[in-house]
Design an enzyme around this catalytic site. Structure first.
Site, PDB file in Angstrom:
ATOM      1  N   LYS A  77       0.847  -1.203   0.000  1.00  0.00           N
ATOM      2  CA  LYS A  77       0.000   0.000   0.000  1.00  0.00           C
ATOM      3  C   LYS A  77       0.880   1.250   0.000  1.00  0.00           C
ATOM      4  O   LYS A  77       2.095   1.167   0.275  1.00  0.00           O
ATOM      5  CB  LYS A  77      -0.907  -0.018   1.235  1.00  0.00           C
ATOM      6  CG  LYS A  77      -0.163   0.035   2.560  1.00  0.00           C
ATOM      7  CD  LYS A  77      -1.079  -0.271   3.742  1.00  0.00           C
ATOM      8  CE  LYS A  77      -0.306  -0.213   5.055  1.00  0.00           C
ATOM      9  NZ  LYS A  77      -1.105  -0.693   6.189  1.00  0.00           N
TER      10      LYS A  77
ATOM     11  N   TYR B 195      16.476  29.954   9.016  1.00  0.00           N
ATOM     12  CA  TYR B 195      15.237  30.612   9.466  1.00  0.00           C
ATOM     13  C   TYR B 195      15.200  30.771  10.979  1.00  0.00           C
ATOM     14  O   TYR B 195      15.637  29.872  11.719  1.00  0.00           O
ATOM     15  CB  TYR B 195      14.029  29.777   9.048  1.00  0.00           C
ATOM     16  CG  TYR B 195      13.626  29.956   7.602  1.00  0.00           C
ATOM     17  CD1 TYR B 195      13.301  31.212   7.093  1.00  0.00           C
ATOM     18  CD2 TYR B 195      13.539  28.857   6.755  1.00  0.00           C
ATOM     19  CE1 TYR B 195      12.923  31.362   5.770  1.00  0.00           C
ATOM     20  CE2 TYR B 195      13.146  28.994   5.428  1.00  0.00           C
ATOM     21  CZ  TYR B 195      12.843  30.265   4.945  1.00  0.00           C
ATOM     22  OH  TYR B 195      12.456  30.419   3.648  1.00  0.00           O
TER      23      TYR B 195
HETATM   24  C1  PLP Z   1      -0.394  -1.687   6.889  1.00  0.00           C
HETATM   25  C2  PLP Z   1      -1.015  -2.987   7.244  1.00  0.00           C
HETATM   26  C3  PLP Z   1      -0.245  -4.160   7.298  1.00  0.00           C
HETATM   27  C4  PLP Z   1       1.256  -4.149   7.218  1.00  0.00           C
HETATM   28  O1  PLP Z   1       1.750  -3.731   8.477  1.00  0.00           O
HETATM   29  P1  PLP Z   1       3.293  -3.613   8.796  1.00  0.00           P
HETATM   30  O2  PLP Z   1       3.339  -3.223  10.233  1.00  0.00           O
HETATM   31  O3  PLP Z   1       3.836  -2.564   7.892  1.00  0.00           O
HETATM   32  O4  PLP Z   1       3.912  -4.949   8.539  1.00  0.00           O
HETATM   33  C5  PLP Z   1      -0.913  -5.362   7.464  1.00  0.00           C
HETATM   34  N1  PLP Z   1      -2.258  -5.402   7.625  1.00  0.00           N
HETATM   35  C6  PLP Z   1      -3.021  -4.291   7.627  1.00  0.00           C
HETATM   36  C7  PLP Z   1      -4.475  -4.405   7.817  1.00  0.00           C
HETATM   37  C8  PLP Z   1      -2.427  -3.048   7.450  1.00  0.00           C
HETATM   38  O5  PLP Z   1      -3.181  -1.935   7.455  1.00  0.00           O
END
Ligand code: PLP
Length: 358
Positions: free
Chosen positions: A33, A252
């Site tokens: 994702k 800054y």
């Molecule tokens: C993002 C996510 C994962 C992966 O989690 P990590 O901690 O990055 O391994 C797995 N399952 C769901 C439902 C998620 O939202």
């Protein structure tokens, strides 16, 4: 070359997947994702597929459609947000598996299955205590006890997500596992593969593996997978070097003042590139083995470093911000955040280079 360089080691990502897969008895998926946590799903996912990944997970149907185009028809692509109104055509065209989160989403899926005239492959996401996504126990009971509850749907996976898997001793882990076992004990789910763990769940051990795990951050070199191979190197060129006299200020807010004569190098990277402004509190870049402490606030496009101790710091030289010596979680700690956010904040301006993966 004024652009900072982001190098992504696809072999390290594949090695991290294999290492996590070797800890599991069941299938090991991969979460890609948010464009593979900012590293580029179109390059990362094919490398994972070559390493053996057959099930991918994304947050949104749009991400799934782009992934399908990159990966072809073979792998399964699951969508955490399920089937939102208006998404049926995308789910269908890209052959995605929505992880249904509510009765409303189940109804959408059944309508799509009816329109297709055949069974639709879906999963169910259950809420076991995190209260973020998924059906709660009463929703699930109602669904499974309705006579035509799952009519037209082919259940490919039933899953839930742990809130505290990065803390092995947290009581939420066992409580959520118990809730998951109770919810999935229904006879209608007896032959459906189950998934509970992400990266943290893999590391919690076999009680949390079930039939499928869903690691994300560990593939990309982040905690809680402490043994992960580092995946990214981030280097930025020095645009200008100047001498400042004792008492002069830098940046800054005139927030940094030289306590003695100093040499200041300005590098071509800033908060618009994911070097969070919170790093203004202080962090270290490197030129070879020489540490270069930051001096003053992080700007949008620029960061100033104290290079007094490093004569090699000249215009055009590249300094290292992320690499084997300083990983995403080290930098995250200095910015008051987590490695996940460092990864997903890396901006679009880098000259990206991929190594390995063939
Ligand atoms: C993002 C996510 C994962 C992966 O989690 P990590 O901690 O990055 O391994 C797995 N399952 C769901 C439902 C998620 O939202």
């Amino acid at each position: 070359m004024a652009a900072a360089r982001l190098t992504i080691d696809l072999d390290a990502i594949a090695a991290n997947w294999r290492a996590l897969a070797a800890m599991n008895r069941g299938e090991t998926g991969a979460v890609v994702k948010a464009d593979a946590y900012g590293l580029g799903a179109a390059r990362v996912a094919p490398a994972l597929m070559a390493a053996g990944t057959r099930s991918f997970f994304v947050a949104l149907a749009e991400e799934g459609a782009a992934l399908r185009a990159a990966l072809g028809p073979l792998p399964r692509i699951f969508v955490f947000s399920g089937l939102m109104p208006g998404e049926a055509p995308l789910i269908r065209a890209a052959n995605l598996i929505p992880l249904l989160n509510s009765q409303a989403q189940v109804d959408e899926a059944k309508a799509l299955a009816a329109a297709l005239g055949g069974p639709l492959s879906v999963g169910l996401q259950l809420d076991t205590g995190m209260n973020r996504l998924g059906m709660e126990p009463p929703d699930l009971s109602a669904l499974l006890s309705a006579p035509d509850g799952l009519a037209g749907l082919d259940l490919a996976l039933v899953m839930s997500h742990l809130a505290c898997a990065d803390e092995p001793d947290h009581p939420m882990n066992a409580a959520q596992r118990e809730a998951f076992l109770a919810m999935t004990a229904h006879p209608a789910l007896s032959r459906v593969p189950r998934s509970l763990g992400a990266t943290g769940g893999v590391l919690l051990g076999p009680d949390f593996h079930f039939d499928m795990t869903r690691p994300g951050v560990g593939l990309y070199g982040g905690l809680p997978f402490a043994e992960a191979r580092p995946v990214i190197t981030l280097e930025a060129p020095i645009v200008q070097v100047r001498e400042v006299a004792e008492g002069e200020v830098v940046g800054y807010g005139a927030a940094w003042r030289a306590d003695a004569p100093r040499r200041i190098a300005t590098i071509s990277v800033g908060y618009a590139d994911g070097l969070h402004r919170a790093l203004s509190a202080g962090f270290t870049a490197w030129l070879g083995a020489a540490p270069l402490p930051s001096a003053g606030r992080v700007s949008m496009d620029l960061i100033t470093l104290d290079v007094t101790q490093c004569p090699e710091a000249r215009e055009g030289a590249f300094v290292t911000l992320l690499g084997p010596g300083q990983g995403v979680d080290d930098l995250a700690a200095k910015a008051g955040t987590i490695g996940y956010e460092i990864l997903t904040s890396l901006g679009a301006r880098y000259a990206r280079r991929y190594t390995g993966g063939d």
